[in-house]
Motif scaffolding. Structure first.
Motif, PDB file in Angstrom:
ATOM      1  N   SER A 122       0.859  -1.178   0.000  1.00 13.36           N
ATOM      2  CA  SER A 122       0.000   0.000   0.000  1.00 13.36           C
ATOM      3  C   SER A 122       0.894   1.226   0.000  1.00 13.36           C
ATOM      4  O   SER A 122       1.776   1.363   0.849  1.00 13.36           O
ATOM      5  CB  SER A 122      -0.911   0.010   1.235  1.00 13.36           C
ATOM      6  OG  SER A 122      -1.736   1.149   1.237  1.00 13.36           O
ATOM      7  N   VAL A 123       0.687   2.102  -0.987  1.00 11.06           N
ATOM      8  CA  VAL A 123       1.541   3.273  -1.142  1.00 11.06           C
ATOM      9  C   VAL A 123       0.673   4.508  -1.349  1.00 11.06           C
ATOM     10  O   VAL A 123      -0.489   4.402  -1.758  1.00 11.06           O
ATOM     11  CB  VAL A 123       2.505   3.108  -2.337  1.00 11.06           C
ATOM     12  CG1 VAL A 123       3.419   1.918  -2.135  1.00 11.06           C
ATOM     13  CG2 VAL A 123       1.745   2.978  -3.640  1.00 11.06           C
ATOM     14  N   PRO A 124       1.229   5.706  -1.069  1.00  6.73           N
ATOM     15  CA  PRO A 124       0.477   6.926  -1.390  1.00  6.73           C
ATOM     16  C   PRO A 124       0.243   7.038  -2.890  1.00  6.73           C
ATOM     17  O   PRO A 124       0.966   6.441  -3.693  1.00  6.73           O
ATOM     18  CB  PRO A 124       1.416   8.045  -0.892  1.00  6.73           C
ATOM     19  CG  PRO A 124       2.353   7.388   0.062  1.00  6.73           C
ATOM     20  CD  PRO A 124       2.519   5.982  -0.431  1.00  6.73           C
ATOM     21  N   LEU A 125      -0.762   7.799  -3.242  1.00  4.93           N
ATOM     22  CA  LEU A 125      -1.092   7.994  -4.647  1.00  4.93           C
ATOM     23  C   LEU A 125       0.128   8.498  -5.420  1.00  4.93           C
ATOM     24  O   LEU A 125       0.661   9.563  -5.112  1.00  4.93           O
ATOM     25  CB  LEU A 125      -2.236   8.998  -4.775  1.00  4.93           C
ATOM     26  CG  LEU A 125      -2.671   9.366  -6.196  1.00  4.93           C
ATOM     27  CD1 LEU A 125      -3.286   8.168  -6.899  1.00  4.93           C
ATOM     28  CD2 LEU A 125      -3.662  10.538  -6.154  1.00  4.93           C
ATOM     29  N   PRO A 126       0.592   7.748  -6.430  1.00  4.89           N
ATOM     30  CA  PRO A 126       1.736   8.209  -7.220  1.00  4.89           C
ATOM     31  C   PRO A 126       1.303   9.232  -8.273  1.00  4.89           C
ATOM     32  O   PRO A 126       0.106   9.425  -8.521  1.00  4.89           O
ATOM     33  CB  PRO A 126       2.243   6.922  -7.886  1.00  4.89           C
ATOM     34  CG  PRO A 126       1.015   6.076  -8.000  1.00  4.89           C
ATOM     35  CD  PRO A 126       0.140   6.406  -6.833  1.00  4.89           C
ATOM     36  N   ASP A 127       2.281   9.887  -8.885  1.00  6.51           N
ATOM     37  CA  ASP A 127       1.980  10.734 -10.036  1.00  6.51           C
ATOM     38  C   ASP A 127       1.598   9.833 -11.208  1.00  6.51           C
ATOM     39  O   ASP A 127       2.374   8.967 -11.610  1.00  6.51           O
ATOM     40  CB  ASP A 127       3.198  11.585 -10.408  1.00  6.51           C
ATOM     41  CG  ASP A 127       3.507  12.631  -9.355  1.00  6.51           C
ATOM     42  OD1 ASP A 127       2.567  13.084  -8.679  1.00  6.51           O
ATOM     43  OD2 ASP A 127       4.688  12.991  -9.197  1.00  6.51           O
ATOM     44  N   LEU A 128       0.418  10.042 -11.738  1.00  8.32           N
ATOM     45  CA  LEU A 128      -0.082   9.186 -12.799  1.00  8.32           C
ATOM     46  C   LEU A 128      -0.163   9.957 -14.103  1.00  8.32           C
ATOM     47  O   LEU A 128      -0.468  11.150 -14.120  1.00  8.32           O
ATOM     48  CB  LEU A 128      -1.472   8.647 -12.440  1.00  8.32           C
ATOM     49  CG  LEU A 128      -1.565   7.820 -11.163  1.00  8.32           C
ATOM     50  CD1 LEU A 128      -3.012   7.476 -10.856  1.00  8.32           C
ATOM     51  CD2 LEU A 128      -0.724   6.550 -11.269  1.00  8.32           C
ATOM     52  N   SER A 129       0.084   9.255 -15.189  1.00 10.28           N
ATOM     53  CA  SER A 129       0.007   9.881 -16.507  1.00 10.28           C
ATOM     54  C   SER A 129      -1.448  10.155 -16.869  1.00 10.28           C
ATOM     55  O   SER A 129      -2.389   9.596 -16.286  1.00 10.28           O
ATOM     56  CB  SER A 129       0.623   8.961 -17.557  1.00 10.28           C
ATOM     57  OG  SER A 129      -0.180   7.807 -17.724  1.00 10.28           O
ATOM     58  N   GLU A 130      -1.647  11.029 -17.862  1.00  8.88           N
ATOM     59  CA  GLU A 130      -2.998  11.301 -18.339  1.00  8.88           C
ATOM     60  C   GLU A 130      -3.659  10.027 -18.864  1.00  8.88           C
ATOM     61  O   GLU A 130      -4.878   9.837 -18.696  1.00  8.88           O
ATOM     62  CB  GLU A 130      -2.959  12.363 -19.446  1.00  8.88           C
ATOM     63  CG  GLU A 130      -2.550  13.751 -18.964  1.00  8.88           C
ATOM     64  CD  GLU A 130      -2.586  14.770 -20.080  1.00  8.88           C
ATOM     65  OE1 GLU A 130      -2.996  14.404 -21.203  1.00  8.88           O
ATOM     66  OE2 GLU A 130      -2.206  15.926 -19.836  1.00  8.88           O
ATOM     67  N   GLU A 131      -2.874   9.154 -19.472  1.00  5.37           N
ATOM     68  CA  GLU A 131      -3.426   7.917 -20.008  1.00  5.37           C
ATOM     69  C   GLU A 131      -3.949   7.018 -18.884  1.00  5.37           C
ATOM     70  O   GLU A 131      -5.028   6.409 -19.020  1.00  5.37           O
ATOM     71  CB  GLU A 131      -2.366   7.171 -20.817  1.00  5.37           C
ATOM     72  CG  GLU A 131      -1.969   7.839 -22.116  1.00  5.37           C
ATOM     73  CD  GLU A 131      -0.951   8.963 -21.914  1.00  5.37           C
ATOM     74  OE1 GLU A 131      -0.621   9.628 -22.918  1.00  5.37           O
ATOM     75  OE2 GLU A 131      -0.493   9.173 -20.771  1.00  5.37           O
ATOM     76  N   THR A 132      -3.211   6.947 -17.786  1.00  8.49           N
ATOM     77  CA  THR A 132      -3.660   6.118 -16.670  1.00  8.49           C
ATOM     78  C   THR A 132      -4.885   6.710 -16.000  1.00  8.49           C
ATOM     79  O   THR A 132      -5.821   5.989 -15.635  1.00  8.49           O
ATOM     80  CB  THR A 132      -2.521   5.941 -15.653  1.00  8.49           C
ATOM     81  OG1 THR A 132      -1.462   5.213 -16.278  1.00  8.49           O
ATOM     82  CG2 THR A 132      -2.984   5.173 -14.419  1.00  8.49           C
ATOM     83  N   VAL A 133      -4.911   8.024 -15.834  1.00 11.25           N
ATOM     84  CA  VAL A 133      -6.097   8.677 -15.277  1.00 11.25           C
ATOM     85  C   VAL A 133      -7.309   8.416 -16.152  1.00 11.25           C
ATOM     86  O   VAL A 133      -8.424   8.153 -15.656  1.00 11.25           O
ATOM     87  CB  VAL A 133      -5.847  10.187 -15.100  1.00 11.25           C
ATOM     88  CG1 VAL A 133      -7.140  10.906 -14.706  1.00 11.25           C
ATOM     89  CG2 VAL A 133      -4.770  10.429 -14.037  1.00 11.25           C
TER      90      VAL A 133
END
Length: 223
Positions: A122-133
């Motif tokens: 379990s990890v904090p929300l990572p920086d996600l790409s626009e494609e993943t969002v």
């Protein structure tokens, strides 16, 4: 005799889907967990046992019959038992459930790449790409539509536990692992999926596995 060849329960989302199908079927089966990418992996995947799938898991053997790919395993289990175990009886609901399962099977590459399955983490929300969002938003829309149109009073996408839930169960674990924010209806659905007995059994078993794949212990990778 049915034998299901799996990858690590901590990491292998496709193995989880195939295993959930066998559990839902009620059929007795032997499971063989083959640790992915350990010292024997390359040699083992070239053996006769893995030949039909070119070394990919899950792989189901039924005497001399062999079935690979999670969605094919779901359909084979439905053929062996009752299709109503896996798919809604209502025609419109069944059509939508199959479409959702197929989309899960063929899509969401960015989410798979950036948020590999790891049910022990379990990890904090990572920086996600626009494609993943975009992948995440599409999945939430699908969940909302299924629940609104066909969920009824049951807790799952189509009310009763079905193949659609089996296909999206590893996504539920990904959302939890990476602290993905979701609306209240999705939080409730995720909670219900995680409490489903077979899902809970899979996650519990993963905690006891001795194997660690370092590339899946970071925030980037594939699974």
């Amino acid at each position: 005799m049915l034998k299901l060849v799996l990858g690590n329960k901590a990491y292998s989302s496709w193995s989880m889907r195939g295993w959930l199908a066998l559990k839902a079927s009620g059929l007795e089966f032997e499971e063989l967990v083959v640790p992915l990418y350990n010292g024997d992996w390359d040699e083992r995947r070239e053996g006769d046992e893995f030949a039909p799938s070119s070394g990919k898991v899950p792989l189901l053997w039924h005497d001399e019959t062999v079935v690979w790919d999670s969605l094919a395993i779901i359909e084979y289990c439905a053929d062996l038992t009752e299709r109503s175990i896996f798919w809604p009886e209502d025609l419109a609901a069944r059509a939508m459930a199959r479409s959702m399962a197929a989309e899960m099977h063929s899509s969401f590459a960015a989410l798979r790449r950036e948020c590999p399955m790891n049910v022990r983490r379990s990890v904090p929300l990572p920086d996600l790409s626009e494609e993943t969002v975009a992948d995440i938003n599409r999945i939430l829309v699908l969940w909302a539509q299924a629940r609104a149109r066909h969920g009824g009073s049951g807790p799952y996408l189509y009310g009763e536990w079905s193949a659609a839930d089996m296909m999206y169960a590893p996504v539920v674990t990904r959302f939890l692992t990476y602290s993905i924010p979701v609306p209240p209806f999705a939080r409730q659905y995720m909670s219900d999926v995680l409490k489903q007995p077979h899902v809970a059994q899979w996650i519990d078993a993963a905690q006891d596995e001795p194997w660690v794949i370092e590339q899946y212990e970071g925030s980037q990778g594939t699974a």
